[in-house]
Design an enzyme around this catalytic site. Structure first.
Site, PDB file in Angstrom:
ATOM      1  N   MET A  19      24.350   8.527   0.434  1.00  0.00           N
ATOM      2  CA  MET A  19      24.277   9.799   1.152  1.00  0.00           C
ATOM      3  C   MET A  19      24.669   9.613   2.624  1.00  0.00           C
ATOM      4  O   MET A  19      25.300  10.475   3.226  1.00  0.00           O
ATOM      5  CB  MET A  19      22.865  10.392   1.027  1.00  0.00           C
ATOM      6  CG  MET A  19      22.740  11.805   1.551  1.00  0.00           C
ATOM      7  SD  MET A  19      23.925  12.939   0.794  1.00  0.00           S
ATOM      8  CE  MET A  19      22.930  13.663  -0.502  1.00  0.00           C
TER       9      MET A  19
ATOM     10  N   LYS B 248     -17.384  -0.702   7.053  1.00  0.00           N
ATOM     11  CA  LYS B 248     -17.890  -1.733   6.144  1.00  0.00           C
ATOM     12  C   LYS B 248     -19.421  -1.664   6.040  1.00  0.00           C
ATOM     13  O   LYS B 248     -19.985  -1.783   4.942  1.00  0.00           O
ATOM     14  CB  LYS B 248     -17.444  -3.109   6.644  1.00  0.00           C
ATOM     15  CG  LYS B 248     -17.697  -4.222   5.662  1.00  0.00           C
ATOM     16  CD  LYS B 248     -16.953  -5.494   6.064  1.00  0.00           C
ATOM     17  CE  LYS B 248     -17.119  -6.561   4.999  1.00  0.00           C
ATOM     18  NZ  LYS B 248     -16.412  -7.804   5.351  1.00  0.00           N
TER      19      LYS B 248
ATOM     20  N   PHE C  95     -11.171  -7.428  14.549  1.00  0.00           N
ATOM     21  CA  PHE C  95     -10.143  -7.907  13.619  1.00  0.00           C
ATOM     22  C   PHE C  95      -9.785  -6.801  12.612  1.00  0.00           C
ATOM     23  O   PHE C  95     -10.659  -6.238  11.965  1.00  0.00           O
ATOM     24  CB  PHE C  95     -10.651  -9.151  12.879  1.00  0.00           C
ATOM     25  CG  PHE C  95      -9.666  -9.655  11.858  1.00  0.00           C
ATOM     26  CD1 PHE C  95      -8.420 -10.130  12.249  1.00  0.00           C
ATOM     27  CD2 PHE C  95      -9.969  -9.624  10.500  1.00  0.00           C
ATOM     28  CE1 PHE C  95      -7.496 -10.567  11.316  1.00  0.00           C
ATOM     29  CE2 PHE C  95      -9.051 -10.065   9.556  1.00  0.00           C
ATOM     30  CZ  PHE C  95      -7.812 -10.538   9.960  1.00  0.00           C
ATOM     31  N   GLN C  96      -8.519  -6.489  12.526  1.00  0.00           N
ATOM     32  CA  GLN C  96      -7.980  -5.459  11.628  1.00  0.00           C
ATOM     33  C   GLN C  96      -8.588  -4.083  11.879  1.00  0.00           C
ATOM     34  O   GLN C  96      -8.707  -3.256  10.981  1.00  0.00           O
ATOM     35  CB  GLN C  96      -8.134  -5.871  10.158  1.00  0.00           C
ATOM     36  CG  GLN C  96      -7.284  -7.101   9.839  1.00  0.00           C
ATOM     37  CD  GLN C  96      -7.113  -7.387   8.377  1.00  0.00           C
ATOM     38  OE1 GLN C  96      -8.010  -7.117   7.576  1.00  0.00           O
ATOM     39  NE2 GLN C  96      -5.973  -7.939   8.004  1.00  0.00           N
TER      40      GLN C  96
ATOM     41  N   GLU D 280       0.816  -1.224   0.000  1.00  0.00           N
ATOM     42  CA  GLU D 280       0.000   0.000   0.000  1.00  0.00           C
ATOM     43  C   GLU D 280       0.847   1.271   0.000  1.00  0.00           C
ATOM     44  O   GLU D 280       0.396   2.323  -0.457  1.00  0.00           O
ATOM     45  CB  GLU D 280      -0.966  -0.001   1.190  1.00  0.00           C
ATOM     46  CG  GLU D 280      -2.094  -1.035   1.081  1.00  0.00           C
ATOM     47  CD  GLU D 280      -1.698  -2.427   1.576  1.00  0.00           C
ATOM     48  OE1 GLU D 280      -0.501  -2.666   1.856  1.00  0.00           O
ATOM     49  OE2 GLU D 280      -2.613  -3.286   1.692  1.00  0.00           O
TER      50      GLU D 280
HETATM   51  C1  LIG Z   1      18.684  14.538   0.512  1.00  0.00           C
HETATM   52  C2  LIG Z   1      17.952  15.843   0.339  1.00  0.00           C
HETATM   53  C3  LIG Z   1      18.676  16.990   0.090  1.00  0.00           C
HETATM   54  C4  LIG Z   1      18.022  18.200  -0.154  1.00  0.00           C
HETATM   55  N1  LIG Z   1      18.773  19.291  -0.501  1.00  0.00           N
HETATM   56  C5  LIG Z   1      18.130  20.406  -0.928  1.00  0.00           C
HETATM   57  C6  LIG Z   1      18.858  21.516  -1.474  1.00  0.00           C
HETATM   58  O1  LIG Z   1      20.086  21.501  -1.572  1.00  0.00           O
HETATM   59  N2  LIG Z   1      18.158  22.582  -1.917  1.00  0.00           N
HETATM   60  C7  LIG Z   1      16.779  22.622  -1.860  1.00  0.00           C
HETATM   61  O2  LIG Z   1      16.183  23.597  -2.329  1.00  0.00           O
HETATM   62  N3  LIG Z   1      16.084  21.618  -1.328  1.00  0.00           N
HETATM   63  C8  LIG Z   1      16.717  20.512  -0.880  1.00  0.00           C
HETATM   64  N4  LIG Z   1      15.963  19.460  -0.399  1.00  0.00           N
HETATM   65  C9  LIG Z   1      14.489  19.594  -0.358  1.00  0.00           C
HETATM   66  C10 LIG Z   1      14.026  20.355   0.879  1.00  0.00           C
HETATM   67  O3  LIG Z   1      14.077  19.495   1.994  1.00  0.00           O
HETATM   68  C11 LIG Z   1      12.589  20.908   0.681  1.00  0.00           C
HETATM   69  O4  LIG Z   1      11.729  19.848   0.369  1.00  0.00           O
HETATM   70  C12 LIG Z   1      12.498  21.926  -0.449  1.00  0.00           C
HETATM   71  O5  LIG Z   1      13.506  22.904  -0.320  1.00  0.00           O
HETATM   72  C13 LIG Z   1      11.130  22.592  -0.398  1.00  0.00           C
HETATM   73  O6  LIG Z   1      10.941  23.390  -1.526  1.00  0.00           O
HETATM   74  P1  LIG Z   1       9.750  24.443  -1.589  1.00  0.00           P
HETATM   75  O7  LIG Z   1       9.771  25.292  -0.361  1.00  0.00           O
HETATM   76  O8  LIG Z   1       9.845  25.097  -2.903  1.00  0.00           O
HETATM   77  O9  LIG Z   1       8.455  23.498  -1.661  1.00  0.00           O
HETATM   78  P2  LIG Z   1       7.320  23.084  -0.550  1.00  0.00           P
HETATM   79  O10 LIG Z   1       7.955  22.521   0.659  1.00  0.00           O
HETATM   80  O11 LIG Z   1       6.376  22.247  -1.291  1.00  0.00           O
HETATM   81  O12 LIG Z   1       6.672  24.465  -0.190  1.00  0.00           O
HETATM   82  C14 LIG Z   1       5.869  25.136  -1.121  1.00  0.00           C
HETATM   83  C15 LIG Z   1       5.298  26.387  -0.500  1.00  0.00           C
HETATM   84  O13 LIG Z   1       4.462  27.008  -1.468  1.00  0.00           O
HETATM   85  C16 LIG Z   1       3.215  27.348  -0.873  1.00  0.00           C
HETATM   86  N5  LIG Z   1       2.168  27.303  -1.888  1.00  0.00           N
HETATM   87  C17 LIG Z   1       1.486  26.229  -2.348  1.00  0.00           C
HETATM   88  N6  LIG Z   1       0.567  26.605  -3.262  1.00  0.00           N
HETATM   89  C18 LIG Z   1       0.681  27.940  -3.397  1.00  0.00           C
HETATM   90  C19 LIG Z   1       0.002  28.908  -4.189  1.00  0.00           C
HETATM   91  N7  LIG Z   1      -0.985  28.556  -5.031  1.00  0.00           N
HETATM   92  N8  LIG Z   1       0.360  30.205  -4.086  1.00  0.00           N
HETATM   93  C20 LIG Z   1       1.346  30.584  -3.222  1.00  0.00           C
HETATM   94  N9  LIG Z   1       2.015  29.707  -2.434  1.00  0.00           N
HETATM   95  C21 LIG Z   1       1.706  28.385  -2.531  1.00  0.00           C
HETATM   96  C22 LIG Z   1       3.003  26.293   0.211  1.00  0.00           C
HETATM   97  O14 LIG Z   1       2.100  26.770   1.209  1.00  0.00           O
HETATM   98  C23 LIG Z   1       4.434  26.086   0.726  1.00  0.00           C
HETATM   99  O15 LIG Z   1       4.752  26.974   1.773  1.00  0.00           O
HETATM  100  C24 LIG Z   1      16.604  18.263  -0.098  1.00  0.00           C
HETATM  101  C25 LIG Z   1      15.875  17.108   0.186  1.00  0.00           C
HETATM  102  C26 LIG Z   1      16.546  15.903   0.394  1.00  0.00           C
HETATM  103  C27 LIG Z   1      15.724  14.686   0.664  1.00  0.00           C
HETATM  104  C1  LIG Z   2      12.792   5.413   4.297  1.00  0.00           C
HETATM  105  C2  LIG Z   2      14.109   6.068   4.567  1.00  0.00           C
HETATM  106  N1  LIG Z   2      14.995   5.486   5.404  1.00  0.00           N
HETATM  107  C3  LIG Z   2      16.196   6.072   5.632  1.00  0.00           C
HETATM  108  C4  LIG Z   2      16.536   7.259   5.049  1.00  0.00           C
HETATM  109  C5  LIG Z   2      17.873   7.921   5.314  1.00  0.00           C
HETATM  110  N2  LIG Z   2      18.662   8.006   4.076  1.00  0.00           N
HETATM  111  C6  LIG Z   2      18.723   9.117   3.324  1.00  0.00           C
HETATM  112  S1  LIG Z   2      19.642   8.928   1.946  1.00  0.00           S
HETATM  113  C7  LIG Z   2      20.018   7.347   2.333  1.00  0.00           C
HETATM  114  C8  LIG Z   2      20.887   6.503   1.443  1.00  0.00           C
HETATM  115  C9  LIG Z   2      20.249   6.200   0.145  1.00  0.00           C
HETATM  116  O1  LIG Z   2      21.002   5.204  -0.493  1.00  0.00           O
HETATM  117  P1  LIG Z   2      20.716   4.814  -1.997  1.00  0.00           P
HETATM  118  O2  LIG Z   2      19.273   4.567  -2.184  1.00  0.00           O
HETATM  119  O3  LIG Z   2      21.633   3.731  -2.397  1.00  0.00           O
HETATM  120  O4  LIG Z   2      21.059   6.173  -2.774  1.00  0.00           O
HETATM  121  P2  LIG Z   2      22.498   6.902  -2.915  1.00  0.00           P
HETATM  122  O5  LIG Z   2      22.598   7.919  -1.822  1.00  0.00           O
HETATM  123  O6  LIG Z   2      23.560   5.861  -2.818  1.00  0.00           O
HETATM  124  O7  LIG Z   2      22.432   7.554  -4.263  1.00  0.00           O
HETATM  125  C10 LIG Z   2      19.410   6.984   3.550  1.00  0.00           C
HETATM  126  C11 LIG Z   2      19.550   5.652   4.193  1.00  0.00           C
HETATM  127  C12 LIG Z   2      15.545   7.846   4.220  1.00  0.00           C
HETATM  128  N3  LIG Z   2      15.752   9.043   3.631  1.00  0.00           N
HETATM  129  N4  LIG Z   2      14.366   7.223   3.977  1.00  0.00           N
END
Ligand SMILES: Cc1cc2nc3c(=O)[nH]c(=O)nc-3n(C[C@H](O)[C@H](O)[C@H](O)COP(=O)(O)OP(=O)(O)OC[C@H]3O[C@@H](n4cnc5c(N)ncnc54)[C@H](O)[C@@H]3O)c2cc1C
Ligand SMILES: Cc1ncc(C[n+]2csc(CCOP(=O)(O)OP(=O)(O)O)c2C)c(N)n1
Ligand SMILES: [Mg+2]
Length: 588
Positions: free
Chosen positions: A490, A169, A119-120, A57
């Site tokens: 990472m 249900k 159940f469930q 799911e």
């Molecule tokens: C491993 C990893 C590394 C990351 N590194 C980076 C990085 O280097 N740089 C980076 O940028 N991000 C990075 N991120 C992502 C980061 O964590 C955030 O998810 C991202 O920066 C959020 O972008 P955002 O604020 O544009 O979007 P969202 O979090 O989706 O926010 C959108 C905003 O827009 C508003 N909004 C929605 N609809 C409307 C509308 N119609 N009009 C006006 N406002 C609206 C919402 O209310 C919200 O506040 C990383 C994520 C991971 C998993």
């Molecule tokens: C469900 C979940 N568990 C753990 C993490 C923490 N985490 C972030 S990046 C990462 C490694 C990802 O490894 P891989 O999928 O091989 O991608 P790579 O970084 O090697 O490109 C982990 C364990 C996560 N983001 N999500």
């Protein structure tokens, strides 16, 4: 099941469920059956809705999410009570943190046994309270249509988000009069439109007119508001450069002369430097996530800030702003645009744009195209070459990339330059490994004419790889690129940088992914050198059916630049010189 307003039909709750979805325009749902939702599954055959049977799911929730991100419509998933419902949780939380409109329907035990640990039976509305925009427990057939209709409205109005509807249900089995029109929810009342003469609009214009070094921070809200045209007009009219968040990639064309690239932890150095030097930040639908700001105490110290945002709760949450324009971004920009004169800005902005170009000069040659092929395969090569091979589709918005979480996700963001909206599906806020494959499946079902590439790490791919079977059963033509570095990359990178290379539990063993694909009847290839990348991409495309490429990339490569957690935006860790990927011209 057409409705006739004179004589609304009496239907079972299950029929009402599907008839309401049809009325809301739903054509595809993602789900998995079980006892408490079986009455609904029994009625499904009478309705023009495609049901995609998932293998877990969590996959259903991510597929509905990918469907919504790709199409802008509300994604729908469905599961049974108990374990079916709890398996949705990670997918719902993923959608919540990225504000994705979704309706999740769960079966629940009969109302007579609610609260008896039947159940469930699980309290899924209690469990999902903090990760849904709203949720409902429905125990009567007559409440199904109005509740579902309200769920759709809540999911897509204002700041979008996931909504859960838990239906007992006995409510599915009972009968009630079905009147779709009558079940219409009260109209959503958006924030009052900003008037052109309101104080905050005047304050914003005054800041804009005074500013010498303005910068637009382009976020996900641009896509959600469909404001790409308005942002382009605004940037071009006022000659303001545009930096993009991870979720904003594609909201502004990467090849545009004013486009700078991604900001934040793994953003480009010149982008983060520009933020630190700007005198005005215009935050367009972005929420100043900590991955974007680095240390708040030193964030954009010289800049006034204008925040255009639909959710008042985001204003001054992380970063204090000088002017807040609360409302739908497109509407706010349409109010602002006629008030800013054209023509006078180009000359005024020239020194600022030149200073950014100069700071870019030293770092932008990181481009690996010029690197001689030394037999090694770097993940950056894969992203870059896939981008090069996709130029036309990218320009036309005909390619969708669905990434997982980790190093490959950041390399994709750096090296695949998105030109169009809704071409990148990625989990930003929750950072959910296992997202890429199911989200890519959802995106392909929403946009069957587009070329969908799933890009996943060897770790994350194994989390939801069971959905390979879904692809085959449902005949879904996605391309899969596994970026196989033998590590939870990472995590390994952080262990290298902050834990003295103690690679605790980050080396990860994988099956032979090509054989795994073959076991599902999916063709595949293993790629070990750069010269093989483009031929493999072409072969995958020519196959016209699902195809998996196992890219065996360098194992201990890291993503640069990087800002250490808690460090300032301009304290970037750069690529060490011994590493063969060039980032600075001096590195040559
Ligand atoms: C491993 C990893 C590394 C990351 N590194 C980076 C990085 O280097 N740089 C980076 O940028 N991000 C990075 N991120 C992502 C980061 O964590 C955030 O998810 C991202 O920066 C959020 O972008 P955002 O604020 O544009 O979007 P969202 O979090 O989706 O926010 C959108 C905003 O827009 C508003 N909004 C929605 N609809 C409307 C509308 N119609 N009009 C006006 N406002 C609206 C919402 O209310 C919200 O506040 C990383 C994520 C991971 C998993
Ligand atoms: C469900 C979940 N568990 C753990 C993490 C923490 N985490 C972030 S990046 C990462 C490694 C990802 O490894 P891989 O999928 O091989 O991608 P790579 O970084 O090697 O490109 C982990 C364990 C996560 N983001 N999500
Ligand atoms: Mg890996």
């Amino acid at each position: 099941m057409a409705t006739n307003h004179q004589h609304p039909p009496t239907l079972t709750g299950s029929e009402i469920l599907w008839a309401t979805l049809v009325g809301e325009g739903v054509t595809d749902v993602f789900g998995y059956p079980g006892g408490a939702i079986l009455p609904a599954y029994d009625a499904l055959r009478k309705f023009p809705i495609r049901h995609v049977l998932v293998r877990h799911e969590q996959g259903a929730a991510h597929m509905a999410d990918g469907y919504a991100r790709a199409s802008g419509k509300v994604g729908v998933c469905i599961a049974t009570s108990g374990p079916g419902a709890t398996n949705l949780v990670t997918g719902i939380a993923t959608a919540m943190l990225d504000s994705i409109p979704m309706v999740c329907i769960t079966g629940q035990v009969s109302s007579k046994v609610l609260g008896t640990d039947a159940f469930q039976e699980i309290d899924i509305t209690g469990i999902t309270l903090p990760i849904t925009k709203h949720n409902y427990l429905v125990a009567r057939a007559e409440d199904i249509a109005p509740t579902l209709r309200q769920a759709f409205q809540v999911a897509k109005s204002g700041r979008p988000g996931p909504v859960l509807v838990d239906i007992t249900k006995d409510a599915q089995q009972a009968s009630a009069v079905f009147d779709f029109e009558d079940a219409e929810p009260m109209p959503h009342r958006p924030h009052p439109m900003l008037r052109a003469d309101s104080d905050s609009i005047r304050d914003a214009i005054a800041l804009l007119e005074k500013s010498e070094r303005p910068l637009i921070l382009a976020g996900h809200g641009i896509l959600q508001s469909n404001a790409m045209r308005q942002v382009l007009d605004f940037a071009e009219r006022m000659h303001i450069p545009v930096a993009t968040t991870l979720l904003g990639l594609g909201a502004f064309p990467a090849s545009h002369p004013l486009a700078l690239g991604m900001m934040g932890m793994h953003g480009e150095s010149w982008v983060n430097n520009a933020i630190q030097h700007a005198d005005l930040l215009l935050a367009f639908g972005m929420r100043f996530d900590d991955r974007v700001t680095g240390a708040l105490s030193s964030y954009a110290p010289h800049a006034k800030k204008i925040h255009i945002e639909i959710d008042p709760a985001e204003i001054n949450k992380n970063v204090r702003v000088d002017v807040a324009l609360i409302g739908d971004l497109r509407e706010v920009l349409e109010t602002l645009l006629p008030l800013v004169g054209a023509g006078q800005w180009e000359k005024k902005r020239a020194p600022w744009l030149k200073s950014i170009r100069d700071s870019k000069g030293s770092a932008a040659v990181r481009d690996i195209v010029n690197l001689p092929d030394d037999g090694h395969l770097y993940a950056a090569h894969v992203m870059h070459d896939l981008w090069r091979e996709s130029k036309d589709a990218n320009a036309a918005g005909n390619i969708i990339i669905s990434t997982d979480v980790g190093q490959h996700q950041m390399w994709e963001a750096q090296y695949f330059r998105h030109e169009r909206e809704r071409t990148l599906m990625t989990s930003g806020g929750l950072g959910t490994m296992g997202f890429a494959l199911p989200a890519g499946i959802g995106a392909k079902i929403a946009c069957p004419e587009k070329d969908v590439w799933v890009i996943a790490g060897d770790g994350g791919f194994q989390m939801t790889a069971a959905e390979l079977s879904t692809i085959v059963q449902e005949n879904i033509d996605v391309h899969i690129a596994v970026i196989n570095n033998g590590f939870l990359g990472m995590v390994r990178q952080w262990q290298e940088a902050f834990y003295e290379k103690n690679y605790a539990c980050s080396p990860i063993l994988s099956p032979d992914f090509v054989k795994l694909a073959a076991a599902h009847g999916i063709a595949g290839l293993t790629v070990t050198s750069r010269a093989q990348v483009i031929p493999a991409v072409r072969e995958a495309r020519a196959a016209k059916r699902p195809f998996l490429i196992d890219f065996r990339v360098e194992q201990e490569d890291s993503v640069y630049p990087m800002i250490a957690p808690g460090a300032a935006l301009d304290e970037m860790i750069r690529r060490p010189h011994h590493n063969p990927l060039i980032e600075l011209p001096e590195d040559k």
